[in-house]
Write a protein that holds these residues in place. Structure first.
Motif, PDB file in Angstrom:
ATOM      1  N   LEU A   1       4.291 -12.426   1.866  1.00 23.18           N
ATOM      2  CA  LEU A   1       2.955 -12.391   2.459  1.00 23.18           C
ATOM      3  C   LEU A   1       2.824 -11.211   3.423  1.00 23.18           C
ATOM      4  CD1 LEU A   1       0.167 -13.628   2.853  1.00 23.18           C
ATOM      5  CD2 LEU A   1       1.176 -15.164   4.544  1.00 23.18           C
ATOM      6  N   ILE A   2       3.837 -10.985   4.225  1.00 24.48           N
ATOM      7  CA  ILE A   2       3.848  -9.829   5.133  1.00 24.48           C
ATOM      8  C   ILE A   2       3.731  -8.539   4.322  1.00 24.48           C
ATOM      9  CG2 ILE A   2       5.303  -8.498   6.734  1.00 24.48           C
ATOM     10  CD1 ILE A   2       6.330 -11.286   7.738  1.00 24.48           C
ATOM     11  N   SER A   3       4.417  -8.489   3.196  1.00 21.55           N
ATOM     12  CA  SER A   3       4.347  -7.314   2.334  1.00 21.55           C
ATOM     13  C   SER A   3       2.929  -7.063   1.835  1.00 21.55           C
ATOM     14  CB  SER A   3       5.301  -7.484   1.148  1.00 21.55           C
ATOM     15  OG  SER A   3       5.216  -6.384   0.292  1.00 21.55           O
ATOM     16  N   PHE A   4       2.233  -8.121   1.432  1.00 20.99           N
ATOM     17  CA  PHE A   4       0.853  -7.966   0.981  1.00 20.99           C
ATOM     18  C   PHE A   4      -0.038  -7.462   2.123  1.00 20.99           C
ATOM     19  CE2 PHE A   4       2.073 -10.341  -2.758  1.00 20.99           C
ATOM     20  CZ  PHE A   4       1.221  -9.844  -3.737  1.00 20.99           C
ATOM     21  N   ILE A   5       0.193  -7.951   3.325  1.00 20.47           N
ATOM     22  CA  ILE A   5      -0.580  -7.487   4.486  1.00 20.47           C
ATOM     23  C   ILE A   5      -0.276  -6.016   4.768  1.00 20.47           C
ATOM     24  CG2 ILE A   5      -0.879  -7.755   6.989  1.00 20.47           C
ATOM     25  CD1 ILE A   5      -0.353 -10.831   6.454  1.00 20.47           C
ATOM     26  N   LEU A   6       1.007  -5.637   4.703  1.00 21.27           N
ATOM     27  CA  LEU A   6       1.376  -4.233   4.912  1.00 21.27           C
ATOM     28  C   LEU A   6       0.756  -3.338   3.836  1.00 21.27           C
ATOM     29  CD1 LEU A   6       5.120  -4.511   5.999  1.00 21.27           C
ATOM     30  CD2 LEU A   6       3.129  -4.012   7.438  1.00 21.27           C
ATOM     31  N   PHE A   7       0.705  -3.837   2.601  1.00 23.67           N
ATOM     32  CA  PHE A   7       0.060  -3.065   1.545  1.00 23.67           C
ATOM     33  C   PHE A   7      -1.408  -2.817   1.894  1.00 23.67           C
ATOM     34  CE2 PHE A   7      -2.583  -3.164  -2.327  1.00 23.67           C
ATOM     35  CZ  PHE A   7      -2.243  -1.925  -2.816  1.00 23.67           C
ATOM     36  N   PHE A   8      -2.088  -3.854   2.320  1.00 20.73           N
ATOM     37  CA  PHE A   8      -3.487  -3.710   2.723  1.00 20.73           C
ATOM     38  C   PHE A   8      -3.625  -2.641   3.811  1.00 20.73           C
ATOM     39  CE2 PHE A   8      -6.830  -5.026   5.749  1.00 20.73           C
ATOM     40  CZ  PHE A   8      -7.941  -4.745   4.962  1.00 20.73           C
ATOM     41  N   ILE A   9      -2.737  -2.684   4.790  1.00 22.98           N
ATOM     42  CA  ILE A   9      -2.796  -1.713   5.886  1.00 22.98           C
ATOM     43  C   ILE A   9      -2.543  -0.298   5.377  1.00 22.98           C
ATOM     44  CG2 ILE A   9      -1.715  -1.015   8.072  1.00 22.98           C
ATOM     45  CD1 ILE A   9      -1.251  -4.055   8.591  1.00 22.98           C
ATOM     46  N   THR A  10      -1.636  -0.134   4.409  1.00 25.19           N
ATOM     47  CA  THR A  10      -1.357   1.215   3.890  1.00 25.19           C
ATOM     48  C   THR A  10      -2.600   1.866   3.291  1.00 25.19           C
ATOM     49  OG1 THR A  10      -0.675   0.580   1.638  1.00 25.19           O
ATOM     50  CG2 THR A  10       1.058   0.690   3.331  1.00 25.19           C
ATOM     51  N   THR A  11      -3.538   1.057   2.827  1.00 28.17           N
ATOM     52  CA  THR A  11      -4.741   1.638   2.219  1.00 28.17           C
ATOM     53  C   THR A  11      -5.607   2.380   3.232  1.00 28.17           C
ATOM     54  OG1 THR A  11      -6.099  -0.369   2.428  1.00 28.17           O
ATOM     55  CG2 THR A  11      -4.770  -0.150   0.416  1.00 28.17           C
ATOM     56  N   PHE A  12      -5.338   2.177   4.516  1.00 27.02           N
ATOM     57  CA  PHE A  12      -6.042   2.909   5.571  1.00 27.02           C
ATOM     58  C   PHE A  12      -5.275   4.159   6.002  1.00 27.02           C
ATOM     59  CE2 PHE A  12      -7.588  -1.430   5.822  1.00 27.02           C
ATOM     60  CZ  PHE A  12      -8.960  -1.222   5.833  1.00 27.02           C
ATOM     61  N   PHE A  13      -4.125   4.401   5.382  1.00 23.88           N
ATOM     62  CA  PHE A  13      -3.285   5.553   5.725  1.00 23.88           C
ATOM     63  C   PHE A  13      -3.065   6.456   4.511  1.00 23.88           C
ATOM     64  CE2 PHE A  13      -2.454   2.535   9.059  1.00 23.88           C
ATOM     65  CZ  PHE A  13      -2.295   3.325  10.194  1.00 23.88           C
ATOM     66  N   ILE A  14      -4.075   6.594   3.697  1.00 22.28           N
ATOM     67  CA  ILE A  14      -3.988   7.452   2.519  1.00 22.28           C
ATOM     68  C   ILE A  14      -4.460   8.846   2.914  1.00 22.28           C
ATOM     69  CG2 ILE A  14      -4.905   7.873   0.209  1.00 22.28           C
ATOM     70  CD1 ILE A  14      -5.160   4.827  -0.114  1.00 22.28           C
ATOM     71  N   ALA A  15      -3.634   9.855   2.590  1.00 24.10           N
ATOM     72  CA  ALA A  15      -4.003  11.240   2.901  1.00 24.10           C
ATOM     73  C   ALA A  15      -5.214  11.644   2.061  1.00 24.10           C
ATOM     74  CB  ALA A  15      -2.831  12.159   2.609  1.00 24.10           C
ATOM     75  N   LYS A  16      -6.096  12.402   2.676  1.00 24.20           N
ATOM     76  CA  LYS A  16      -7.246  12.932   1.944  1.00 24.20           C
ATOM     77  C   LYS A  16      -6.757  14.043   1.032  1.00 24.20           C
ATOM     78  CE  LYS A  16     -10.442  11.764   5.560  1.00 24.20           C
ATOM     79  NZ  LYS A  16     -10.620  12.084   6.932  1.00 24.20           N
ATOM     80  N   LYS A  17      -7.489  14.313  -0.022  1.00 21.33           N
ATOM     81  CA  LYS A  17      -7.068  15.319  -0.996  1.00 21.33           C
ATOM     82  C   LYS A  17      -6.799  16.671  -0.342  1.00 21.33           C
ATOM     83  CE  LYS A  17      -8.930  13.302  -5.096  1.00 21.33           C
ATOM     84  NZ  LYS A  17      -8.151  13.349  -6.281  1.00 21.33           N
ATOM     85  N   GLU A  18      -7.611  17.069   0.621  1.00 21.62           N
ATOM     86  CA  GLU A  18      -7.392  18.369   1.255  1.00 21.62           C
ATOM     87  C   GLU A  18      -6.185  18.358   2.199  1.00 21.62           C
ATOM     88  OE1 GLU A  18     -10.588  16.134   3.558  1.00 21.62           O
ATOM     89  OE2 GLU A  18     -10.401  16.755   1.492  1.00 21.62           O
ATOM     90  N   ASP A  19      -5.672  17.140   2.586  1.00 19.84           N
ATOM     91  CA  ASP A  19      -4.498  17.014   3.449  1.00 19.84           C
ATOM     92  C   ASP A  19      -3.198  17.135   2.668  1.00 19.84           C
ATOM     93  OD1 ASP A  19      -6.215  16.623   5.562  1.00 19.84           O
ATOM     94  OD2 ASP A  19      -5.976  14.442   5.595  1.00 19.84           O
ATOM     95  N   LYS A  20      -3.251  16.996   1.351  1.00 15.20           N
ATOM     96  CA  LYS A  20      -2.021  16.972   0.539  1.00 15.20           C
ATOM     97  C   LYS A  20      -1.387  18.327   0.427  1.00 15.20           C
ATOM     98  CE  LYS A  20      -3.001  12.971  -2.272  1.00 15.20           C
ATOM     99  NZ  LYS A  20      -3.167  12.461  -3.610  1.00 15.20           N
TER     100      LYS A  20
END
Length: 131
Positions: A112-131
């Protein structure tokens, strides 16, 4: 996170083999005692870990610690959940009810913690110009 996605995909492949073997065992023996374990190994262990491995291949996560934490809670939680289910439902060892239930719940909570961490990672996705 390229190494982490490979770890998730390799564990996914391992769970797919275990799930297929359990399915073959149930079909051959005519006993469906492993049914809930088989289902969780395939849905969480194979499909979910594979999807997360692909996610990390497609997206760049800006918080590496978060991604690593997610990866390992996913693997530990999935393993703990299915082993806990096996110990709790099929009772292959002479564990107390509290210990077997604790293993089952511990794996589930970690997942369950893993699923919550996955959700949080979706707010830390680099923008295309940041890659």
């Amino acid at each position: 996170m390229k190494r982490g996605n490979l770890v998730l995909i390799r564990f996914s492949a391992l769970f797919s083999v275990i799930g297929a073997v359990l399915g073959a065992h149930m079909a051959g023996s005519g006993s469906y005692a492993f049914r809930p374990i088989h289902a969780h190994i395939l849905v969480v262990g194979w499909l979910t870990l594979f999807a997360w491995g692909v996610y990390y291949e497609i997206f760049t996560i800006t918080s590496k610690k978060l991604a690593v934490g997610h990866t390992w809670t996913a693997i530990i939680g999935t393993t703990g959940l299915v082993l806990g289910m096996w110990v709790y439902y099929l009772k292959p060892f002479d564990f107390s009810e509290g210990l077997s239930l604790g293993l089952y719940i511990g794996g589930g909570v970690t997942l369950l913690i893993s699923f919550i961490l996955f959700f949080i990672t979706t707010f830390f996705i680099a923008k295309k110009e940041d890659k």
